[in-house]
Design an enzyme around this catalytic site. Sequence first.
Site, PDB file in Angstrom:
ATOM      1  N   ASP A  43      34.490  54.735  -7.309  1.00  0.00           N
ATOM      2  CA  ASP A  43      32.970  54.490  -7.138  1.00  0.00           C
ATOM      3  C   ASP A  43      32.487  53.279  -8.050  1.00  0.00           C
ATOM      4  OD1 ASP A  43      33.462  55.982  -4.766  1.00  0.00           O
ATOM      5  OD2 ASP A  43      32.911  57.765  -5.919  1.00  0.00           O
ATOM      6  N   GLU A  95      26.465  54.959   8.095  1.00  0.00           N
ATOM      7  CA  GLU A  95      27.672  54.421   7.760  1.00  0.00           C
ATOM      8  C   GLU A  95      28.200  53.469   8.809  1.00  0.00           C
ATOM      9  OE1 GLU A  95      30.714  56.811   5.998  1.00  0.00           O
ATOM     10  OE2 GLU A  95      29.078  58.260   5.293  1.00  0.00           O
ATOM     11  N   SER A 128      36.463  57.526  11.773  1.00  0.00           N
ATOM     12  CA  SER A 128      35.418  57.202  12.586  1.00  0.00           C
ATOM     13  C   SER A 128      34.503  55.927  12.092  1.00  0.00           C
ATOM     14  CB  SER A 128      34.162  58.292  12.452  1.00  0.00           C
ATOM     15  OG  SER A 128      33.555  58.359  11.279  1.00  0.00           O
ATOM     16  N   ASN A 129      34.494  55.698  10.734  1.00  0.00           N
ATOM     17  CA  ASN A 129      34.299  54.367  10.278  1.00  0.00           C
ATOM     18  C   ASN A 129      35.329  53.128  10.696  1.00  0.00           C
ATOM     19  OD1 ASN A 129      31.706  54.207   8.746  1.00  0.00           O
ATOM     20  ND2 ASN A 129      32.690  55.740   7.390  1.00  0.00           N
ATOM     21  N   HIS A 150      30.816  54.598   0.619  1.00  0.00           N
ATOM     22  CA  HIS A 150      30.543  55.969   0.008  1.00  0.00           C
ATOM     23  C   HIS A 150      29.233  56.576   0.646  1.00  0.00           C
ATOM     24  CE1 HIS A 150      30.817  58.765  -3.097  1.00  0.00           C
ATOM     25  NE2 HIS A 150      29.774  58.633  -3.201  1.00  0.00           N
TER      26      HIS A 150
END
Length: 200
Positions: free
Chosen positions: A154, A183, A17-18, A113
């Site tokens: 991260d 996001e 989806s991103n 993230h």
Amino acid sequence: MANRKTRLAAFCSGTGSNFQSLYYAIDERRLPAEFSLCLSNRSECGAIVFARQHGIPTVHLSEKQYDTHEEFAAAMLTSLEEHAIEYILLAGYLRKVPETVVNAYSFRILNIHPALLPDFGGPGMYGINVHKAVLEAGSKESGATVHYVDPEYDKGPIVLQRKVPVEPGDTPESLAARVLKCEHQLYPDALEKLLIAEEL
């Protein structure tokens, strides 16, 4: 060249989806970039299907296909070189990128993230696990972070960050939905920031 487009690769493991939000934002914002590759560790995920529907070359690359980690990393680099990739955008890629690839693309790999790093990051902190941890900690806010990828999970320098409130009665799923909406705006903003900096 004024019309030159930066060549991007999306690394995905799921629906992407991103990846899709980035793809549409590039067109809507007229950004000087294009997706030239979608790489996934899964042969038939939503991101791969989306890429094929939009004429974006796809590569299925899994460590299981190779005898050694070094061979896998070399194959990944070869795919990136064959498609002349300049930047890699991780979009729900649930594998650690080989360190040789991270080093070859230093400050040219972005990840998003679903929390406010440095909090709620690190091994195991992905997907619904992140939102469960935020709620269990009693945090009043969460959000999303776009950061450069380095050899540690991260830990890379933050590019952009945006906060999202934790609402009374939130479940991990309801918080996840609110963060995901954030996001989908934040990642295109970070890409645009990167592209503008590249042009200066």
